[in-house]
Design a protein around this motif. Structure first.
Motif, PDB file in Angstrom:
ATOM      1  N   GLY A 133       0.931  -1.186  -0.083  1.00  0.00           N
ATOM      2  CA  GLY A 133      -0.100   0.134   0.080  1.00  0.00           C
ATOM      3  C   GLY A 133       0.976   1.108  -0.031  1.00  0.00           C
ATOM      4  N   ALA A 134       0.177   2.425  -0.062  1.00  0.00           N
ATOM      5  CA  ALA A 134       0.942   3.842  -0.096  1.00  0.00           C
ATOM      6  C   ALA A 134       1.115   4.221   1.099  1.00  0.00           C
ATOM      7  CB  ALA A 134       0.163   4.634  -0.892  1.00  0.00           C
ATOM      8  N   THR A 135       2.509   4.881   1.446  1.00  0.00           N
ATOM      9  CA  THR A 135       2.732   5.507   2.401  1.00  0.00           C
ATOM     10  C   THR A 135       2.336   6.870   2.525  1.00  0.00           C
ATOM     11  OG1 THR A 135       4.886   4.157   3.046  1.00  0.00           O
ATOM     12  CG2 THR A 135       4.624   6.227   4.046  1.00  0.00           C
ATOM     13  N   LYS A 136       1.573   7.348   3.407  1.00  0.00           N
ATOM     14  CA  LYS A 136       0.968   8.776   3.185  1.00  0.00           C
ATOM     15  C   LYS A 136       1.332   9.527   4.485  1.00  0.00           C
ATOM     16  CE  LYS A 136      -3.200   7.216   0.856  1.00  0.00           C
ATOM     17  NZ  LYS A 136      -4.826   7.427   0.576  1.00  0.00           N
ATOM     18  N   ARG A 137       1.196  10.966   4.207  1.00  0.00           N
ATOM     19  CA  ARG A 137       1.277  12.045   5.411  1.00  0.00           C
ATOM     20  C   ARG A 137       0.209  12.614   5.317  1.00  0.00           C
ATOM     21  NH1 ARG A 137       6.832  13.533   5.527  1.00  0.00           N
ATOM     22  NH2 ARG A 137       7.002  11.607   6.678  1.00  0.00           N
ATOM     23  N   GLN A 138      -0.402  13.154   6.508  1.00  0.00           N
ATOM     24  CA  GLN A 138      -1.577  13.841   6.510  1.00  0.00           C
ATOM     25  C   GLN A 138      -1.418  15.026   7.649  1.00  0.00           C
ATOM     26  OE1 GLN A 138      -4.636  11.314   8.112  1.00  0.00           O
ATOM     27  NE2 GLN A 138      -5.348  10.816   5.971  1.00  0.00           N
ATOM     28  N   TYR A 139      -1.719  16.149   7.528  1.00  0.00           N
ATOM     29  CA  TYR A 139      -1.983  17.325   8.231  1.00  0.00           C
ATOM     30  C   TYR A 139      -3.074  17.577   8.569  1.00  0.00           C
ATOM     31  CZ  TYR A 139       3.109  18.125   7.159  1.00  0.00           C
ATOM     32  OH  TYR A 139       4.445  18.047   7.302  1.00  0.00           O
ATOM     33  N   TRP A 140      -3.585  17.584  10.003  1.00  0.00           N
ATOM     34  CA  TRP A 140      -4.805  17.849  10.669  1.00  0.00           C
ATOM     35  C   TRP A 140      -4.678  18.941  11.284  1.00  0.00           C
ATOM     36  CZ3 TRP A 140      -8.812  13.672  11.220  1.00  0.00           C
ATOM     37  CH2 TRP A 140      -8.616  12.556  10.573  1.00  0.00           C
ATOM     38  N   VAL A 141      -5.835  19.622  11.556  1.00  0.00           N
ATOM     39  CA  VAL A 141      -5.770  20.912  12.348  1.00  0.00           C
ATOM     40  C   VAL A 141      -7.270  20.636  13.438  1.00  0.00           C
ATOM     41  CG1 VAL A 141      -7.266  22.250  10.549  1.00  0.00           C
ATOM     42  CG2 VAL A 141      -6.021  23.387  12.264  1.00  0.00           C
ATOM     43  N   ARG A 142      -7.160  21.172  14.435  1.00  0.00           N
ATOM     44  CA  ARG A 142      -8.203  21.152  15.404  1.00  0.00           C
ATOM     45  C   ARG A 142      -9.253  22.388  15.137  1.00  0.00           C
ATOM     46  NH1 ARG A 142      -9.137  22.313  21.104  1.00  0.00           N
ATOM     47  NH2 ARG A 142      -6.874  23.050  21.206  1.00  0.00           N
ATOM     48  N   GLN A 143     -10.248  22.193  14.875  1.00  0.00           N
ATOM     49  CA  GLN A 143     -11.431  23.227  14.567  1.00  0.00           C
ATOM     50  C   GLN A 143     -12.606  23.212  15.783  1.00  0.00           C
ATOM     51  OE1 GLN A 143     -12.683  22.838  10.754  1.00  0.00           O
ATOM     52  NE2 GLN A 143     -10.943  23.954   9.822  1.00  0.00           N
TER      53      GLN A 143
END
Length: 416
Positions: free
Chosen positions: A393-403
């Protein structure tokens, strides 16, 4: 030697040594290795942290009123490291103390003090920062609060505390993060919080080592080598920050170390220290946290917001397993960006992923997440996404923000 010089170092050094047994033990081992090398009529290798440890020992001897021993060690230190300007300054003070009272650290003649005022100020600041880092050691077993979870693929991690001019190198073990070493560093001429190209500031945030540049391809200015980091990262780009070429690198041949604020934005270390890092860390998987002040927490510290985020991440994973596009899109911000695509442009990509999964469960392998909080509360998440039944599978990077009370994804990209 006059009391003025003793007062400058006694309280700081003795308190520091009392609270830093690991430092003293490490220094003792280095001295043993050095003695063994000399016994074999071979020059002792230059080791990371060795010159600083010797300088601190000189300060300790001064604080204990053992000026002769301090002078002998200072003479040898400047002979071994003639480009170590701070050691030269301490050696000069010790020489002066033999014939006249020393009024303050770096007690040079008035004519020299006027022409070299800036350099003298910088050397004094460097000395104070080195001693502060020795005095204010991280609590035993503590780690920077940003490291919420690292996967086994993150074999090492780096954290920089700009206020202390210090870089901390960790190993990720089965028992958690272990502090391997820490080093004096220099940052941007105008300090930290980089915003635009050419502002002479060092960025703050969560980054990763992207490559290891061959020193043969670099100018002497960069010393023993360079490790670029991924500034600007997606969070930087979201806030309109510009610039490039932020590296961890060494010093030119004529400088053992640079003043605390001396770079164009890079993080600079003495060459022996940089070489230790280059030999230790891995490209692409080593996180580099650069903070104004590191907050140290126990490894067993439970972060309530980290737990809430982990629950949200697993809810996103479960939603992907349902194949319901609208449900999955509920986890993304309206201003989401995925490799240059807007949310509307990226939605067909997401739908294609869900169609190929055909409702099978999605697993997150080698999951790591690091928290960064400034004007917003964010998470940098890296994982391998594996659909049930698939081998790769793919290696992914995500950026999350708290709203408010919710966490949302504002960037996602494939990195491997």
């Amino acid at each position: 030697m006059k009391k003025t010089l003793l007062a400058l170092v006694t309280s700081v050094v003795l308190a520091a040594l009392a609270s830093a047994p690991a430092f003293a033990a490490s220094h003792g081992k280095k001295k043993q290795r050095k003695a063994a090398a000399q016994a074999q009529h071979q020059p002792a290798p230059v080791r990371d942290g060795e010159a600083e440890a010797r300088l601190i020992e000189i300060y300790r001897l001064i604080g204990a009123a053992q000026s002769r021993q301090a002078l002998a060690k200072a003479e040898k230190l400047v002979r071994d490291h003639p480009n170590f300007q701070l050691a030269q300054l301490a050696y000069g003070d010790l020489l002066n103390a033999q014939s006249r009272p020393v009024r303050a650290f770096g007690d040079v003649p008035d004519s020299v003090a006027k022409t070299g005022a800036q350099m003298l100020t910088e050397l004094r600041e460097e000395s104070q920062l080195r001693m502060r880092a020795l005095r204010e050691r991280p609590p035993a077993g503590a780690i920077p609060a940003q490291f919420l979870q690292l996967s086994p693929r993150n074999r090492h991690a780096i954290a920089v505390d700009a206020s202390r001019a210090r870089l901390y190198l960790f190993e990720n073990t089965a028992q958690g993060l272990k502090l391997l070493a820490d080093y004096y560093i220099s940052v941007g001429k105008l300090g930290i919080e980089k915003s635009v190209e050419g502002d002479l500031r060092t960025p703050l945030g969560v980054y990763f080592v992207t490559s290891n540049l061959d020193p043969k391809s670099l100018k002497d200015f960069y010393g023993a080598g360079a490790l670029p980091i991924n500034y600007p990262n997606p969070y930087d780009a979201k806030r309109g920050k510009t610039g490039s070429g932020i590296w961890l690198h060494g010093t030119p041949p004529n400088q053992f170390s640079r003043s605390p604020k001396a770079t164009d934005g890079c993080v600079v270390l003495a060459n022996p220290d940089l070489l230790r890092i280059i030999r230790t860390v891995e490209v692409r998987t080593t996180p580099v946290v650069i903070a104004q002040n590191l907050r140290w927490v126990a490894q067993t510290h439970a972060d309530p917001e980290g737990k809430r985020f982990a629950d949200t991440l697993q809810a996103w994973r479960a939603a992907k397993g349902t194949g319901d596009v609208s449900r999955v899109l509920g986890f993304y911000t309206p201003d989401f960006s995925g490799n240059g695509k807007t949310l509307a442009e990226w939605t067909p990509v997401l739908k294609g992923e869900l169609d190929r999964a055909r409702g099978r469960n999605v697993q997150l392998k080698d999951l790591s997440y690091l928290r960064w909080t400034d004007s917003a509360d964010t998470m940098v998440v890296t994982f391998g996404e594996l659909v049930e039944g698939a081998r790769t599978g793919a290696t992914k990077r995500q950026y999350w923000v708290r709203q408010g009370t919710q966490w949302k994804i504002f960037f996602e990209g494939v990195i491997g």
